[in-house]
Design an enzyme around this catalytic site. Structure first.
Site, PDB file in Angstrom:
ATOM      1  N   LYS A 126      72.608  44.559  31.261  1.00  0.00           N
ATOM      2  CA  LYS A 126      72.290  45.977  31.448  1.00  0.00           C
ATOM      3  C   LYS A 126      71.767  46.549  30.133  1.00  0.00           C
ATOM      4  CE  LYS A 126      74.623  49.673  30.868  1.00  0.00           C
ATOM      5  NZ  LYS A 126      73.561  50.502  30.259  1.00  0.00           N
ATOM      6  N   GLU A 157      79.422  43.486  19.098  1.00  0.00           N
ATOM      7  CA  GLU A 157      78.583  43.731  17.909  1.00  0.00           C
ATOM      8  C   GLU A 157      78.449  45.238  17.791  1.00  0.00           C
ATOM      9  OE1 GLU A 157      77.359  41.614  15.832  1.00  0.00           O
ATOM     10  OE2 GLU A 157      77.700  39.740  16.899  1.00  0.00           O
ATOM     11  N   CYS A 187      72.094  48.943  12.768  1.00  0.00           N
ATOM     12  CA  CYS A 187      73.515  48.774  12.463  1.00  0.00           C
ATOM     13  C   CYS A 187      73.734  48.297  11.029  1.00  0.00           C
ATOM     14  CB  CYS A 187      74.137  47.799  13.444  1.00  0.00           C
ATOM     15  SG  CYS A 187      73.213  46.256  13.552  1.00  0.00           S
ATOM     16  N   GLU A 225      79.122  56.539  10.818  1.00  0.00           N
ATOM     17  CA  GLU A 225      77.757  56.046  11.034  1.00  0.00           C
ATOM     18  C   GLU A 225      76.860  57.212  11.454  1.00  0.00           C
ATOM     19  OE1 GLU A 225      77.015  53.476  14.466  1.00  0.00           O
ATOM     20  OE2 GLU A 225      75.991  52.093  13.122  1.00  0.00           O
TER      21      GLU A 225
HETATM   22  P1  NAD Z   1      76.324  52.999  22.874  1.00  0.00           P
HETATM   23  O1  NAD Z   1      77.625  52.396  22.519  1.00  0.00           O
HETATM   24  O2  NAD Z   1      76.272  54.435  23.212  1.00  0.00           O
HETATM   25  O3  NAD Z   1      75.681  52.244  24.125  1.00  0.00           O
HETATM   26  C1  NAD Z   1      75.466  50.849  24.111  1.00  0.00           C
HETATM   27  C2  NAD Z   1      75.438  50.348  25.540  1.00  0.00           C
HETATM   28  O4  NAD Z   1      76.751  50.470  26.093  1.00  0.00           O
HETATM   29  C3  NAD Z   1      74.501  51.121  26.478  1.00  0.00           C
HETATM   30  O5  NAD Z   1      73.834  50.187  27.317  1.00  0.00           O
HETATM   31  C4  NAD Z   1      75.464  51.994  27.273  1.00  0.00           C
HETATM   32  O6  NAD Z   1      74.964  52.347  28.553  1.00  0.00           O
HETATM   33  C5  NAD Z   1      76.677  51.081  27.376  1.00  0.00           C
HETATM   34  N1  NAD Z   1      77.948  51.777  27.625  1.00  0.00           N
HETATM   35  C6  NAD Z   1      78.345  52.979  27.149  1.00  0.00           C
HETATM   36  N2  NAD Z   1      79.593  53.266  27.580  1.00  0.00           N
HETATM   37  C7  NAD Z   1      80.000  52.220  28.325  1.00  0.00           C
HETATM   38  C8  NAD Z   1      81.214  51.910  29.024  1.00  0.00           C
HETATM   39  N3  NAD Z   1      82.244  52.736  29.019  1.00  0.00           N
HETATM   40  N4  NAD Z   1      81.296  50.727  29.664  1.00  0.00           N
HETATM   41  C9  NAD Z   1      80.264  49.862  29.638  1.00  0.00           C
HETATM   42  N5  NAD Z   1      79.086  50.101  29.021  1.00  0.00           N
HETATM   43  C10 NAD Z   1      78.958  51.261  28.359  1.00  0.00           C
HETATM   44  O7  NAD Z   1      75.356  52.643  21.669  1.00  0.00           O
HETATM   45  P2  NAD Z   1      73.846  53.091  21.430  1.00  0.00           P
HETATM   46  O8  NAD Z   1      73.867  54.531  21.022  1.00  0.00           O
HETATM   47  O9  NAD Z   1      73.010  52.675  22.588  1.00  0.00           O
HETATM   48  O10 NAD Z   1      73.440  52.161  20.189  1.00  0.00           O
HETATM   49  C11 NAD Z   1      73.721  52.468  18.879  1.00  0.00           C
HETATM   50  C12 NAD Z   1      74.972  51.756  18.408  1.00  0.00           C
HETATM   51  O11 NAD Z   1      74.803  50.343  18.514  1.00  0.00           O
HETATM   52  C13 NAD Z   1      75.237  52.014  16.940  1.00  0.00           C
HETATM   53  O12 NAD Z   1      76.612  52.232  16.732  1.00  0.00           O
HETATM   54  C14 NAD Z   1      74.791  50.713  16.269  1.00  0.00           C
HETATM   55  O13 NAD Z   1      75.378  50.474  15.025  1.00  0.00           O
HETATM   56  C15 NAD Z   1      75.182  49.718  17.293  1.00  0.00           C
HETATM   57  N6  NAD Z   1      74.444  48.462  17.066  1.00  0.00           N
HETATM   58  C16 NAD Z   1      75.121  47.370  16.583  1.00  0.00           C
HETATM   59  C17 NAD Z   1      74.429  46.178  16.311  1.00  0.00           C
HETATM   60  C18 NAD Z   1      75.133  44.956  15.778  1.00  0.00           C
HETATM   61  O14 NAD Z   1      74.549  43.878  15.802  1.00  0.00           O
HETATM   62  N7  NAD Z   1      76.356  45.057  15.305  1.00  0.00           N
HETATM   63  C19 NAD Z   1      73.058  46.116  16.556  1.00  0.00           C
HETATM   64  C20 NAD Z   1      72.415  47.242  17.043  1.00  0.00           C
HETATM   65  C21 NAD Z   1      73.119  48.411  17.309  1.00  0.00           C
END
Ligand code: NAD
Length: 480
Positions: free
Chosen positions: A176, A250, A284, A383
């Site tokens: 997803k 991650e 990230c 962050e």
């Molecule tokens: P987010 O956590 O809001 O969403 C990520 C994904 O999780 C989306 O597809 C969202 O629909 C899904 N999601 C949200 N709530 C959920 C739930 N309760 N159950 C299941 N799925 C759910 O993150 P974002 O705003 O899309 O991305 C930014 C974040 O991602 C930042 O914190 C960034 O640091 C992190 N990130 C980490 C890495 C890494 O490799 N560590 C890489 C890229 C981004």
């Protein structure tokens, strides 16, 4: 790609619901597409397809060589359409085309080729006679159906970081993408068929957080792999506990950039500004917290302001542009809020801290340098996910380490010094999963990408990521 549909069991299908996700171009604010918002029933259908494909052995019982070939072909097909994927990625995220999405698609191709190789050496079985008259086989087998959930900052590339190792291990998947950026991941769906993946091995469903939640709750999903924020990681871990699924997380970061007094200040400032503004700071591993030796603090701060002001901001297809807009209006408001609260807490903005002049539309934000923030303040501890650098100074090596480690995150860090012994000492004391010495995160497919502390656990890229999708089955044979 069929607009507004889900890719389940090797074909486009309509959602059982009628909700749609509006997909926006952050440069213009225009809606460029809409996508289905998968329901719990759609998630169930996708999981059933993945289960059927897994338990039939259509994928898991293929030889590693056969699986390897599909991954290699997928890489070839993606390479042939690199420009098209990059264009859609830029239109959906606003990131520069030449200095952003073209390279990301190219790296995704390299990732697939790497996983194609890793697929041939993933299972690694071991046999031993540890009990008289018995032989034990330790088989590394795929964990089963995996639910994978990705964020919006590198939509296609991070989808490949998820599917590559899971497929190499022999798992089947339901993926997803983030609700705001599903386009290139959906485009990938059709290529998987052409690459020879059996139906049901890869299912791609666009949807929001509710669809993600349904995937995490599903009893037939054996593991959830998320790239996302710390908050989402915590929620997913709690939900996954009810069915005791494995989780692979991650999450966010707050990377320190530690500068000692023996460096080329101008070159280091360029590197810090480059990292802080790549993908508009929405990475990230972005450099976010500069800690500089007190003797070089003034010089580095001035050089950083110059370097941040020189960053070319613009729309994706302009020549030489290195930074586009933030992903959304909400994200810009969020970044602006962090900067305003930092000022209220006593910090000063030396440059940036606002939308740049000359842009009639889009969610652009100026590269920003903040000084005088307290170590315990929000701007240092949380962050921001925007092109914002804080600068603070230290006097001793021990103080630099303590400041760098003093956050809940543990993803990336870098150390800048010509003194090898000092770099070794500091590196050993830093609690981060990815550390650069005189560089700030220059990954490759072979190098693992993963964090410590609240940045999560599990690794993307490298052979280690394939291991994360395998479990050991011990089988004891009697000689009788
Ligand atoms: P987010 O956590 O809001 O969403 C990520 C994904 O999780 C989306 O597809 C969202 O629909 C899904 N999601 C949200 N709530 C959920 C739930 N309760 N159950 C299941 N799925 C759910 O993150 P974002 O705003 O899309 O991305 C930014 C974040 O991602 C930042 O914190 C960034 O640091 C992190 N990130 C980490 C890495 C890494 O490799 N560590 C890489 C890229 C981004």
């Amino acid at each position: 790609m069929e607009s507004g549909k889900l890719w389940i069991d090797g074909q486009w299908v309509a959602s059982t619901g009628d909700r749609r996700l509006s997909i926006e171009n952050p440069v213009t604010g225009e809606i460029i597409a809409n996508a289905a918002d998968a329901t719990a029933a759609d998630v169930d259908r996708a999981v059933k397809a993945a289960s059927k494909a897994f338990y039939s052995g259509a994928w898991s019982e293929m030889t590693p060589g056969e699986r390897s070939l599909c991954l290699w072909k997928l890489g070839d097909l993606l390479l042939a359409r690199q420009a098209e994927f990059a264009r859609i990625e830029s239109d959906n995220t606003g990131k520069p085309y030449q200095n952003g999405s073209m390279g990301e698609v190219g790296f995704a191709v390299d990732n697939l080729r790497y996983y194609s190789g890793a697929a041939r050496d993933a299972a690694g079985l071991a046999a031993g006679e540890y009990t008289r008259g018995h032989t034990n086989l330790a088989l590394r087998v795929p964990v089963g159906v995996v639910g994978q959930i990705t964020p919006w900052n590198f939509p296609l590339m991070l989808a490949i970081w998820k599917i590559g190792p899971a497929l190499a291990a022999g798992c089947t998947i339901v993926l997803k993408p983030a609700p705001s950026t599903p386009l290139t991941t959906l485009m990938l769906a059709e290529l998987t068929k052409e690459a020879g993946f059996p139906d049901g091995v890869i299912n791609i469903i666009s949807g929001g957080n509710e669809a993600g939640q349904a995937l995490v709750e599903h009893p037939d999903v054996r593991m959830i792999s998320l790239t996302g924020s710390v908050g989402t990681g915590k929620k997913i871990m709690q939900t996954a506990a009810t069915t005791l699924k494995r989780v692979h997380l991650e999450l966010g970061g707050k990377a320190p950039f530690i500068v000692f007094d023996d460096v080329d200040v101008e070159a280091v400032a360029q590197a810090a500004a480059g990292s802080a503004t790549a993908n508009a700071g929405q990475v990230c591993v972005s450099a976010t917290r500069v800690y500089v030796h007190a003797d070089k603090a003034n010089h580095l701060t001035e050089a950083l302001v110059d370097a941040m002001q020189a960053v070319k901001i613009g729309t994706p297809y302009e020549d030489g542009v290195v930074m586009g807009p933030l992903i959304s209006k909400t994200q810009r408001q969020s970044v602006q809020g962090f900067v305003e609260r930092a000022q209220q807490d006593g910090a000063s903005v030396l440059t940036g801290g606002r939308a740049p002049a000359g842009f009639d539309s889009g969610y652009f934000y100026e590269p920003t340098v903040i000084v005088g923030a307290d170590q315990k303040s929000e701007i240092i501890q949380s962050e921001v996910f925007g092109p914002v650098l804080t600068v603070n100074s230290f006097k001793t090596e021990a103080e630099a380490v303590a400041l760098a480690n003093d956050v809940v995150y543990g993803l990336a860090a870098s150390i800048w010094t010509r003194d090898v012994g000092r770099a070794m000492r500091v590196m050993k004391k830093l609690e981060f999963g990815i550390i650069g010495v005189n560089n700030h995160v220059n990954g490759s497919s072979e190098i693992g990408h993963g964090g410590m502390k609240q940045s999560g656990f599990g690794v993307d890229l490298s052979v280690e990521s394939v291991s994360d999708y395998l479990v050991t089955k011990n089988v004891l044979f009697s000689d009788m």
